[in-house]
Design a protein around this motif. Structure first.
Motif, mmCIF file in Angstrom:
data_model
loop_
_atom_site.group_PDB
_atom_site.id
_atom_site.type_symbol
_atom_site.label_atom_id
_atom_site.label_comp_id
_atom_site.label_asym_id
_atom_site.label_seq_id
_atom_site.Cartn_x
_atom_site.Cartn_y
_atom_site.Cartn_z
ATOM 1 N N ARG A 1 37.504 69.262 42.926
ATOM 2 C CA ARG A 1 36.855 67.951 42.997
ATOM 3 C C ARG A 1 36.838 67.408 44.424
ATOM 4 O O ARG A 1 36.010 66.566 44.763
ATOM 5 C CB ARG A 1 37.530 66.963 42.043
ATOM 6 C CG ARG A 1 38.900 66.466 42.474
ATOM 7 C CD ARG A 1 39.540 65.625 41.368
ATOM 8 N NE ARG A 1 40.782 64.988 41.787
ATOM 9 C CZ ARG A 1 40.856 63.741 42.262
ATOM 10 N NH1 ARG A 1 39.765 63.013 42.390
ATOM 11 N NH2 ARG A 1 42.018 63.231 42.606
ATOM 12 N N VAL B 1 33.504 69.122 47.066
ATOM 13 C CA VAL B 1 32.044 68.998 46.917
ATOM 14 C C VAL B 1 31.365 68.553 48.207
ATOM 15 O O VAL B 1 30.166 68.749 48.378
ATOM 16 C CB VAL B 1 31.680 68.047 45.753
ATOM 17 C CG1 VAL B 1 32.084 68.640 44.429
ATOM 18 C CG2 VAL B 1 32.303 66.679 45.957
ATOM 19 N N ARG C 1 27.480 72.351 44.862
ATOM 20 C CA ARG C 1 27.996 71.156 44.191
ATOM 21 C C ARG C 1 27.797 71.237 42.683
ATOM 22 O O ARG C 1 28.678 70.834 41.909
ATOM 23 C CB ARG C 1 27.310 69.908 44.746
ATOM 24 C CG ARG C 1 27.647 69.623 46.211
ATOM 25 C CD ARG C 1 27.178 68.239 46.624
ATOM 26 N NE ARG C 1 25.730 68.109 46.623
ATOM 27 C CZ ARG C 1 24.960 68.376 47.674
ATOM 28 N NH1 ARG C 1 25.495 68.822 48.808
ATOM 29 N NH2 ARG C 1 23.653 68.205 47.598
ATOM 30 N N SER D 1 30.711 70.984 39.965
ATOM 31 C CA SER D 1 30.688 69.822 39.077
ATOM 32 C C SER D 1 30.577 70.213 37.610
ATOM 33 O O SER D 1 31.149 69.538 36.744
ATOM 34 C CB SER D 1 29.519 68.900 39.451
ATOM 35 O OG SER D 1 29.664 68.439 40.773
#
Length: 335
Positions: A284, A287, A300, A304
């Motif tokens: 986390r 990114v 990303r 994610s």
């Protein structure tokens, strides 16, 4: 350590929910010399809570500073004694956070209203700390006139023996603005902070607030002893690769060794997963690595969507890095 007035320091600001140990490990892969800060840890939590979880970190993170929140000298002193076993390079007192949770505990930015008490806290902390004790403050709060209150505040901190003072160049409004708005709405007053440095040439003073890139950081370092970046360093993590050169007086963007970074983060994430953590706890914070690179959007997306799934393994990191054109070598972060 930021105790010598002529040694320049680049720091990544303490940010609640962001600068945890996994974030700091990542940042350390990009800069060997940036001073890294923990999230603010409340003294009560260290005394009564899961101290190992709150205080433990990888030795690779050094130099790393522990930021404490509190307004009770005995509790802060006890928290420092407990934290002493963990070997932090600096202990920092939060006198800048404007959140409601902090205000309800009568610490953070509201302490700007009572500089004599803050000086007493610093004196008490200095007595028990093996590491330098520093303060992170605002230029003022609410209806205070910063040009009036900041010189007095700094004089009291210096008199109490603070080893360094980091100044967020915005006021904090304790009523009517959210913490997010307090990072954006009150106007920046860099000139006032620069003047404080000129008036205190022998004291380490660092500046924080709204600094977007390494070019701006370099301009501040022409005046200040230290520069601290928060959101810019988190959202465009790659700029940290230029920090070591910046501290040597060179403003240039250095492309990280992306494959070495990939391998280090895979090995680290494997350890986190093996100890009961999840891949997402590490990824986390990653990114913002490839702003502007071909394939960054796909990078990303993978982190994610895939890294957040239960049981996700580090093969997802391999796939995410493979989505980026690492040969582009674009000069992304010098500004």
């Amino acid at each position: 350590m930021p105790t010598h007035p002529h040694k320049k320091v680049f720091a990544v600001a303490p940010m609640i929910d962001w600068t945890d140990r996994h974030c700091r490990f990542l940042h350390r892969q990009l800069s060997s010399r940036a001073l890294l800060y923990t999230e603010m840890v409340v003294a009560d939590a260290i005394i009564h809570g899961p101290r190992e979880r709150l205080l433990s970190y990888s030795p690779a993170e050094h130099p790393v500073a522990l930021q404490l929140g509190g307004s009770n000298a005995e509790k802060l002193s006890e928290a420092i004694r407990i934290a002493g076993d963990y070997g932090y390079d600096e202990i920092n007192l939060n006198v800048g956070c404007p959140s409601d949770r902090v205000q309800s505990g009568t610490f953070g930015a509201c302490l700007m209203r009572d500089p004599a008490h803050v000086a007493d806290l610093v004196t008490a902390m200095k007595k028990v700390s093996q590491a330098p004790v520093t303060v992170k403050c605002r230029i003022g709060v609410d209806d205070q006139v910063p040009a009036d209150v900041l010189p007095d505040f700094l004089a009291r901190m210096i008199g109490a023996g603070a080893d360094a003072i980091w100044i967020h160049a915005r006021k904090a409004w304790l009523q009517g603005l959210s913490p997010k708005q307090n990072r954006e709405v009150p106007p920046l007053d860099y000139d006032l902070v620069h003047r404080m440095k000129r008036e205190n040439p022998d004291v380490f003073l660092g500046i924080n607030g709204g600094i977007a890139d390494l070019k701006q950081a370099a301009e501040h370092l022409e005046v200040m002893d230290g520069v601290m970046l928060g959101r810019a360093a988190y959202h465009n993590t790659g700029l940290l690769a230029g920090v070591d050169a910046l501290l040597d007086g060179r403003l240039e963007y250095l492309d990280p060794d992306w494959l070495a970074l990939r391998d280090a983060m895979i090995a680290y994430a494997d350890q986190v997963i093996a100890s009961g953590g999840r891949l997402h706890h590490v990824t986390r914070h990653m990114v913002g690595l490839f702003q502007g690179y071909p394939g960054a959007r796909r990078f990303r997306q993978i982190l994610s969507s895939e890294a957040t799934k239960p049981g996700a393994g580090t093969e997802i990191l391999t796939a995410a890095f493979a989505a980026v054109d690492l040969s582009s070598g674009l000069e992304k972060a010098a500004g």
